[in-house]
Structures are given as C-alpha cells and as structure tokens.
Design an enzyme around this catalytic site. Structure first.
Site, short mmCIF file in Angstrom:
data_model
loop_
_atom_site.label_atom_id
_atom_site.label_comp_id
_atom_site.label_asym_id
_atom_site.label_seq_id
_atom_site.Cartn_x
_atom_site.Cartn_y
_atom_site.Cartn_z
N SER A 67 0.83 -1.21 0.00
CA SER A 67 0.00 0.00 0.00
C SER A 67 0.87 1.27 0.00
O SER A 67 1.64 1.47 -0.92
CB SER A 67 -0.95 -0.05 1.21
OG SER A 67 -1.95 0.91 1.10
N HIS B 224 -2.73 -1.15 -4.82
CA HIS B 224 -4.18 -1.05 -4.95
C HIS B 224 -4.62 0.41 -4.90
O HIS B 224 -3.84 1.28 -4.47
CB HIS B 224 -4.88 -1.84 -3.84
CG HIS B 224 -4.57 -1.35 -2.46
ND1 HIS B 224 -5.10 -0.20 -1.93
CD2 HIS B 224 -3.76 -1.86 -1.49
CE1 HIS B 224 -4.66 -0.01 -0.71
NE2 HIS B 224 -3.83 -1.01 -0.43
#
Length: 235
Positions: A120, A143
């Site tokens: 992340s 993501h």
C-alpha cells in the site's frame, strides 16, 4: 567540583551508547559505524500511523517521530547515509506521502530495503530512496486508495479520492522506472486479490516492472551506501 557533583552530571548526560540503545528501543533505529562511513538504519514497520492513534495492540510507525529524525539525519555531520528497512502493511496515506517526500528530498545517500512486505503506502516509501532493493521473498501490494469510516457518497468525495490517487501514482512514477499505464493497470486488476482490486507483486516482479531497482539484501544495500563513504570521498 566534587565527586558527587561529577557523578550527578554524568547521570544527567547519557552517553552516546545509551542514547543509541534508547533509539533502538523506541524507534527501531541504530547507527552502524565503520571506516567507510556511518550509516543510520531506520525501520518502518507495521502500520504507518497518521492523524489518528491506532490501538496499542497494533505495531505502528509514528510519522511525527520519523519526520524530525530525518531532519536530524540530513543535518548531522556524523551520519553519511541512511538505510530504510521496510516491512509495512501500509497505513495513513498523507502520513506515508509526507515521509516519502521527506526521504526523497534528502541530499545524503539513501537506500530502501523491502523485507517481508512493502504494501500500500509502503510502495511510495520504498521508491523514495535514491536506490531501492527488495529480497526475492518480499511482496508489495498495489491497490487504489481506500477510505474508512463515514464517507459521503457525493461527486466531491470521489474527486478528492481520485486526486489523492493521482498524487500517489505521480510520486511512484517520478521516483522509479515503472510506467504509469502499467501501474494503473495492475492497480485495478480484479483477478489477483480476493474480495478486492489490485495486485501483489513479489521481489522479482517488482524489479522486472521497474518499481524497485534491484534484487538484494542488507549486504547489497550497505555496499551501495558505503560506496559514497569517507574513503571514496577522499579519492
């Protein structure tokens, strides 16, 4: 000055060794000294804690601790380079970007090493150093930005999320060799992550796509940093 006063002063002024021991306990950091230079090792682990305090049971890296530490490293005459060891699940986006921008703006040699995971917001942190390494078994999750808590389902909120996403992509692509189109593609895949969208890349894939510079561990990271050390500077 009598003996009692001398003992009192020694107690008030901790030795350099004591200060470093406290840094290891509090921040997971340490200084490695050698003839080729002094390398400051900093760990970013667990969740990157931002504006909200996480539960005590969570392993966190508090960005308000790291920012002034980075400033001290930049200005210190005793430190010749910075090694950032990453094993993070991600965390607060703005806090992570603040740390990434701080690292990227440092003039001293900086190296990141991804061990375990750089997930992340850990991705911008990994590419923020001047040189990045990753071990083969490490993984990185890429993501889109997620929002937690109460979110207003209005166009303004969606626009804010899109702009934040663009900030992250712009930072990653400007500090690595990965192409923006490829990054956006793997970021929105639906066939890799369960109940979510995005991609998990291992060490070899991260290097192949240009996200991370090289496969390597602590010896390769240290070798790179020491190449800028005192011996090389003296010719």
């Amino acid at each position: 000055m009598n003996k009692e006063e001398t003992d009192m002063n020694e107690k008030k002024e901790p030795t350099l060794m004591q200060e470093e021991r406290e840094q290891v306990i509090e921040l997971g950091s340490d200084i490695t000294r050698s003839k080729k230079g002094n390398i400051y090792t900093l760990t970013i682990i667990g969740q990157v804690e931002g504006h909200q305090v996480l539960p005590e049971s969570a392993k966190t890296t508090k960005y308000e601790h790291i920012l002034p530490l980075l400033a001290n490293i930049e200005e210190s005459d005793e430190i010749d380079g910075l090694l950032i060891i990453l094993n993070t699940v991600g965390g607060d986006v703005e806090a992570g970007l603040a740390l990434s921008e701080m690292i990227a703006s440092m003039s001293k040699p900086t190296v990141s090493l991804v061990l375990g995971g750089g997930h992340s917001i850990g991705v911008p942190l990994a590419v923020s150093a001047k040189m990045s390494f990753i071990v083969p078994s490490a993984t990185m999750t890429i993501h889109p930005v997620r929002m937690s808590g109460l979110v207003l389902g209005v166009p303004e909120t969606l626009s804010y999320i899109d702009k934040m996403q663009d900030r992250i992509i712009r930072f990653i692509t400007s500090h690595s060799q990965v192409k923006e189109d490829y990054l956006r593609e793997i970021m929105h895949r639906t066939d890799v992550l369960v109940n979510d969208i995005g991609s998990i890349v291992n060490g070899y894939d991260a290097v192949k796509c240009g996200l991370i510079d090289e496969i390597g561990g602590v010896s390769e990271a240290m070798r790179y940093l020491k190449s800028f050390g005192k011996d090389s500077a003296n010719g």
